[in-house]
Write an enzyme that holds these catalytic residues in place. Structure first.
Site, PDB file in Angstrom:
ATOM      1  N   HIS A 133       0.881  -1.099  -0.028  1.00 46.81           N
ATOM      2  CA  HIS A 133       0.119   0.003   0.036  1.00 46.81           C
ATOM      3  C   HIS A 133       0.885   1.246  -0.101  1.00 46.81           C
ATOM      4  O   HIS A 133       2.013   1.312   0.717  1.00 46.81           O
ATOM      5  CB  HIS A 133      -0.859  -0.083   1.266  1.00 46.81           C
ATOM      6  CG  HIS A 133      -2.010   0.899   1.367  1.00 46.81           C
ATOM      7  ND1 HIS A 133      -1.567   2.226   1.814  1.00 46.81           N
ATOM      8  CD2 HIS A 133      -3.336   0.976   1.258  1.00 46.81           C
ATOM      9  CE1 HIS A 133      -2.993   2.864   1.786  1.00 46.81           C
ATOM     10  NE2 HIS A 133      -3.660   2.211   1.402  1.00 46.81           N
ATOM     11  N   ASP A 210       3.292  -4.296   7.921  1.00 51.69           N
ATOM     12  CA  ASP A 210       2.051  -3.704   7.535  1.00 51.69           C
ATOM     13  C   ASP A 210       1.040  -4.668   8.070  1.00 51.69           C
ATOM     14  O   ASP A 210       0.603  -5.407   7.154  1.00 51.69           O
ATOM     15  CB  ASP A 210       2.186  -3.133   6.489  1.00 51.69           C
ATOM     16  CG  ASP A 210       0.731  -2.339   6.098  1.00 51.69           C
ATOM     17  OD1 ASP A 210      -0.197  -2.749   7.000  1.00 51.69           O
ATOM     18  OD2 ASP A 210       0.566  -1.501   5.145  1.00 51.69           O
ATOM     19  N   GLN A 213      -4.213  -5.051   6.967  1.00 54.01           N
ATOM     20  CA  GLN A 213      -5.245  -6.021   6.572  1.00 54.01           C
ATOM     21  C   GLN A 213      -5.365  -7.300   7.351  1.00 54.01           C
ATOM     22  O   GLN A 213      -5.936  -8.255   7.352  1.00 54.01           O
ATOM     23  CB  GLN A 213      -5.179  -6.363   4.966  1.00 54.01           C
ATOM     24  CG  GLN A 213      -5.326  -4.999   4.234  1.00 54.01           C
ATOM     25  CD  GLN A 213      -6.643  -4.477   4.302  1.00 54.01           C
ATOM     26  OE1 GLN A 213      -7.686  -5.552   4.483  1.00 54.01           O
ATOM     27  NE2 GLN A 213      -6.918  -3.341   4.111  1.00 54.01           N
ATOM     28  N   LYS A 236     -10.158  -0.658  10.596  1.00 53.97           N
ATOM     29  CA  LYS A 236     -10.393  -2.059   9.577  1.00 53.97           C
ATOM     30  C   LYS A 236     -10.745  -3.228  10.591  1.00 53.97           C
ATOM     31  O   LYS A 236     -10.800  -4.422  10.049  1.00 53.97           O
ATOM     32  CB  LYS A 236      -9.069  -2.181   9.002  1.00 53.97           C
ATOM     33  CG  LYS A 236      -8.635  -1.103   7.843  1.00 53.97           C
ATOM     34  CD  LYS A 236      -7.262  -1.232   7.257  1.00 53.97           C
ATOM     35  CE  LYS A 236      -6.920  -0.090   6.292  1.00 53.97           C
ATOM     36  NZ  LYS A 236      -8.011   0.313   5.234  1.00 53.97           N
ATOM     37  N   CYS A 376      -4.721   2.338  -3.924  1.00 51.76           N
ATOM     38  CA  CYS A 376      -3.559   2.857  -3.188  1.00 51.76           C
ATOM     39  C   CYS A 376      -2.326   2.010  -3.521  1.00 51.76           C
ATOM     40  O   CYS A 376      -1.368   1.631  -2.449  1.00 51.76           O
ATOM     41  CB  CYS A 376      -3.567   3.080  -1.642  1.00 51.76           C
ATOM     42  SG  CYS A 376      -4.913   4.455  -1.296  1.00 51.76           S
TER      43      CYS A 376
END
Ligand code: PLP
Length: 418
Positions: A133, A210, A213, A236, A376
């Site tokens: 991203h 990261d 998700q 999220k 993104c």
């Protein structure tokens, strides 16, 4: 099975997430029941999380850490208890490893501006991947420009997997930092991070994951992963916007300088300078998002009651069901691994000959919320050879009915355009 809970015929799966817990799912959009499949962008919130925000402002509102009156002590306890709960949720050894941020983006920027600026010089290399991203690319580009470090990108294979051989070939004694996504926000690809992290460690590199998700979709254990940093966003994973997390190994946080100065992060201020508090408070200048942290703790409770392994299995079963249905739908091209063992709750596809924005608009007409765009991830779009894709992404309250309404919506897209 509790009344109203989601169930699926595929593999006789069940999940103890009640759609009725999510007030917004009662809404109709354009005269159709809401089919919310944009969870990779942000999830909806259960009533308990919404009530946690209201309860904070109705019962406990005060600033943290700065007073001895009852409300301030209650607010401080809520805030610090949330930190401890988040630490347990991701297997961190201590609440002191948890810095509250606005979200993943701010957490990654904090590492870039503090740790990376202090440790990188010309000749050093940062390894990213093409599936990152922009939040896990641009902060490193900014710090690379300042320090003279170079960035290398591990390729993505035509199947949408991170090219392990290429990744390995990029690692060398100059690699100081590796920053990789746990799960692709476009393809749903879950990266084999444990092996990749240990490979990076063998060459002395520090690793940032990261988890924007990954943390909402699967059990994530920082002790098992052994990453130095993990960044993720509350919004999220059923919590409100404006609250996120940076996990870091304690000794690394202790060596880092703050990037924002202000109240709440110092022990002493004199004319010539100031002394910082211990981490994590050193990195939380100013009044933090106290209600957001309390609501994040409630979201963690909600997910923990379901069980993250159950969340992962549920999303895998929906992914499998959706991939089979998309395969049957005429004129649909699916991107990514197409394998629920290495694909988590996110599916990218296109309706042939239809721009993703047009398709998303027609789907909205029947209440189906999906996103069309580059998500993104412009480097990944380039690798896939398309300017944009449609993305359907699941959360705990989705079920087969949502997939069926998506497929019905895609039939409508085909009728409109052919
Ligand atoms: N990383 C990934 C993989 C994401 O999917 C996102 C958001 O979509 C981000 C980072 C940025 O998260 P936020 O906007 O919450 O900071």
């Amino acid at each position: 099975m509790p009344a109203g809970s989601c169930s699926s015929d595929v593999g006789a799966m069940e999940i103890n997430a009640n759609r009725a817990d999510f007030p917004i799912l009662q809404r109709e959009i354009n005269g159709h029941p809401l089919t919310y499949l944009d969870n990779a962008a942000t999830t909806q919130k259960p009533r308990s999380v919404i009530q946690a925000i209201t309860r904070f402002y109705e019962q406990h509102n005060a600033n943290v850490h700065r007073a001895v009156h009852t409300l301030s002590e209650e607010a401080t306890a809520l805030y610090e208890d949330a930190r401890a709960k988040v630490a347990r949720f991701i297997g961190a050894p201590s609440a002191r490893c948890i810095v509250f941020t606005r979200g993943t983006t701010e957490a990654i920027n904090l590492v870039a501006q503090s740790w990376a600026r202090a440790h990188l010089t010309a000749g050093n290399e940062i390894v990213l991947s093409e599936m990152e991203h922009h939040s896990n690319i641009v902060p490193w580009q900014m710090v690379a420009r300042e320090t003279g470090a170079a960035i290398r990108y591990a390729r993505v294979t035509p199947r949408g997997l991170l090219d392990r051989k290429h990744f390995s070939s990029l690692l060398n004694k100059n690699t100081r930092l590796v920053a990789l996504t746990h799960t692709s926000n476009v393809l749903g690809t879950v990266n084999p991070l444990r092996d990749m992290i240990s490979e990076a460690h063998d060459l002395g590199a520090v690793v940032l994951v990261d988890g924007a998700q990954g943390v909402p979709r699967a059990p994530v254990d920082v002790a098992a992963l052994d990453c130095e940093f993990l960044a993720f966003s509350g919004h999220k994973m059923l919590a409100p916007t404006g609250i996120g997390v940076l996990y870091a190994k304690e000794h690394i946080l202790a060596s880092m300088e703050p990037v924002q100065g202000g109240g709440g992060m110092i022990t002493r201020v004199e004319e010539a300078g100031a002394e910082w508090m211990e981490p994590p408070w050193r990195f939380e200048a100013g009044t933090p998002n106290i209600a957001g942290a309390a609501a994040l703790a409630t979201a963690v409770d909600y997910l923990t009651a379901i069980g993250m392994a159950e969340v992962q299995a549920w999303e895998a079963s929906l992914t499998e069901y959706a991939l089979a249905a998309l395969d049957q739908a005429p004129g649909i091209t699916v991107f990514g691994p197409r394998d629920s063992l290495i694909q988590s709750g996110v599916i990218a596809f296109n309706a042939d000959g239809v721009h993703p924005h047009d398709a998303a608009q027609i789907l909205d007409e029947v209440g189906v919320a999906v996103r069309g765009g580059h998500h993104c991830c412009q480097l990944l779009m380039r690798r896939l050879g398309v300017p944009a894709v449609l993305r359907a992404s699941f959360s705990v309250y989705n079920d087969q009915g949502d997939v069926e309404r998506l497929i019905g919506g895609l039939e409508r897209v085909a009728r409109v355009f052919r």
